[in-house]
Design a protein around this motif. Sequence first.
Motif, PDB file in Angstrom:
ATOM      1  N   THR A  76       0.911   4.298  -2.863  1.00 15.74           N
ATOM      2  CA  THR A  76       0.771   6.206  -2.723  1.00 15.74           C
ATOM      3  C   THR A  76       2.181   6.606  -3.421  1.00 15.74           C
ATOM      4  O   THR A  76       1.630   7.768  -3.483  1.00 15.74           O
ATOM      5  CB  THR A  76       0.711   5.866  -0.987  1.00 15.74           C
ATOM      6  OG1 THR A  76      -0.669   5.191  -0.308  1.00 15.74           O
ATOM      7  CG2 THR A  76       1.076   7.220  -0.386  1.00 15.74           C
ATOM      8  N   GLU A 113      -1.921   4.524   2.925  1.00 17.31           N
ATOM      9  CA  GLU A 113      -2.385   5.233   2.716  1.00 17.31           C
ATOM     10  C   GLU A 113      -2.015   6.385   2.263  1.00 17.31           C
ATOM     11  O   GLU A 113      -2.354   7.666   1.291  1.00 17.31           O
ATOM     12  CB  GLU A 113      -4.241   4.993   2.380  1.00 17.31           C
ATOM     13  CG  GLU A 113      -4.668   3.706   2.269  1.00 17.31           C
ATOM     14  CD  GLU A 113      -6.463   3.718   2.263  1.00 17.31           C
ATOM     15  OE1 GLU A 113      -6.650   4.357   2.525  1.00 17.31           O
ATOM     16  OE2 GLU A 113      -6.580   3.063   1.398  1.00 17.31           O
ATOM     17  N   ARG A 135      -3.626  12.050   0.819  1.00 17.33           N
ATOM     18  CA  ARG A 135      -4.281  10.067   1.578  1.00 17.33           C
ATOM     19  C   ARG A 135      -4.538  10.058  -0.053  1.00 17.33           C
ATOM     20  O   ARG A 135      -4.532  11.020  -0.960  1.00 17.33           O
ATOM     21  CB  ARG A 135      -5.748  10.657   1.781  1.00 17.33           C
ATOM     22  CG  ARG A 135      -6.487   9.365   1.772  1.00 17.33           C
ATOM     23  CD  ARG A 135      -7.739   9.050   3.556  1.00 17.33           C
ATOM     24  NE  ARG A 135      -8.542  10.533   2.845  1.00 17.33           N
ATOM     25  CZ  ARG A 135      -9.930   9.990   2.211  1.00 17.33           C
ATOM     26  NH1 ARG A 135      -9.227   8.767   1.995  1.00 17.33           N
ATOM     27  NH2 ARG A 135     -10.221  10.239   1.888  1.00 17.33           N
ATOM     28  N   ARG A 136      -4.341   8.513  -0.424  1.00 17.26           N
ATOM     29  CA  ARG A 136      -4.572   8.209  -1.594  1.00 17.26           C
ATOM     30  C   ARG A 136      -5.729   7.088  -2.026  1.00 17.26           C
ATOM     31  O   ARG A 136      -6.044   6.864  -0.451  1.00 17.26           O
ATOM     32  CB  ARG A 136      -3.307   7.345  -2.269  1.00 17.26           C
ATOM     33  CG  ARG A 136      -3.507   6.630  -3.089  1.00 17.26           C
ATOM     34  CD  ARG A 136      -2.266   4.994  -3.768  1.00 17.26           C
ATOM     35  NE  ARG A 136      -2.335   4.398  -2.274  1.00 17.26           N
ATOM     36  CZ  ARG A 136      -2.978   3.513  -1.942  1.00 17.26           C
ATOM     37  NH1 ARG A 136      -3.996   3.474  -2.984  1.00 17.26           N
ATOM     38  NH2 ARG A 136      -2.817   2.718  -1.223  1.00 17.26           N
ATOM     39  N   SER A 137      -6.657   6.990  -2.336  1.00 17.23           N
ATOM     40  CA  SER A 137      -7.701   6.649  -2.574  1.00 17.23           C
ATOM     41  C   SER A 137      -7.047   6.035  -3.892  1.00 17.23           C
ATOM     42  O   SER A 137      -8.118   6.407  -5.002  1.00 17.23           O
ATOM     43  CB  SER A 137      -9.122   7.340  -2.418  1.00 17.23           C
ATOM     44  OG  SER A 137     -10.135   6.760  -2.364  1.00 17.23           O
ATOM     45  N   GLU A 192       0.981  -1.462   0.363  1.00 20.45           N
ATOM     46  CA  GLU A 192       0.123   0.216   0.316  1.00 20.45           C
ATOM     47  C   GLU A 192       0.631   1.399  -0.253  1.00 20.45           C
ATOM     48  O   GLU A 192       0.278   2.541  -0.498  1.00 20.45           O
ATOM     49  CB  GLU A 192      -0.752  -0.229   0.857  1.00 20.45           C
ATOM     50  CG  GLU A 192      -1.901  -1.228   1.188  1.00 20.45           C
ATOM     51  CD  GLU A 192      -2.917  -1.211  -0.195  1.00 20.45           C
ATOM     52  OE1 GLU A 192      -3.101   0.309  -0.616  1.00 20.45           O
ATOM     53  OE2 GLU A 192      -3.395  -1.804  -0.605  1.00 20.45           O
TER      54      GLU A 192
END
Length: 330
Positions: A179, A258, A295-297, A175
């Motif tokens: 990111t 993330e 923050r990554r989504s 993860e």
Amino acid sequence: MSDLQSAKDLVRRYFAALDEGAVAAAKTYFSPDAIWRGYHPFHEIHDPVEVAKRFWEPLQNSLRRMQRRLDIFMAGENQLDAGGVWVASMGHLMGLFDEPWLNIPPTNKIAMLRYAEFHRVEGDKITDTAMFFDIPHLAAQAGLRLFASQTGAHLVHPAPMTHTGVMFDAQNPEEGLKTKAAIDFMINDIRDWTGREELGLEIELPRSWNDDMIWWGPTGIGATYTIERYIKQHAGPFRDGLADRTFNGHIARIAEGEFGGFFGWPNLTLKPSGGFMGMPASDKASDMRVIDMYRRSGDKLTENWIFIDLLHFWNQQGADILGRIPHMRG
């Protein structure tokens, strides 16, 4: 225990010790010649005890019964030239604003100083720190408007929407790699930016950002939501009002889970071309020191908390923003 987890534990112990005494914490957890990079008017200090006396003790005296309210806490291996294991955190230092700080008058109410910091950990010591704190945001809570205009919203910035940013435990390395890839792509995509040429912001930004992005900007610029409003309320005015952009690189860039972030000293050098933050054009270039947290989504970025030393940027232009405070009070 991994190097990352050991580094996290050391920084958490430092946070707890800081509440008991800034000087003792500095002597215990920092190497004697550790570098500390702070927001104007503190700048770069090479003595942790001096940092404790000049920054922490006066702040603790002003924000009584201070709490550190974490929104992001993470660690990572820095892949840039500076290298090293770094622990980054972000949130607010909250207390009862009972005494003046930097001439900002006390409110005798709750006040929240938003901050972000990076610590390089080597063995059992912190050797390098960047800590930015939004002084104009604190001033605004005391009723002082330090800048003439703001294109985004002023508010106390909330924690990440997912409430997963405080990562005391180890995270899935895959993860973090996702990111880091998203942040690296965004940086490389705008590296050669010179204005609004070529495809334009409407096409450029969706390559890196989800449409429901939130840009939590510093006081003087403000926060904005969605790509459309980000273009109107920050990216457009920023590119229109600043010219001759030079990207100076970063000292540390890390990611975990993330979340990720970076800082530079300075990140950018730019020349005001008129209108940015309501300020006039200038023939002189100024440095922007920036900490960004993300923050990554999915595969793209979706939240961004930004700390820009705007006091230093405008001070290089000859505008002593903090020096105006006593006159504003009068």
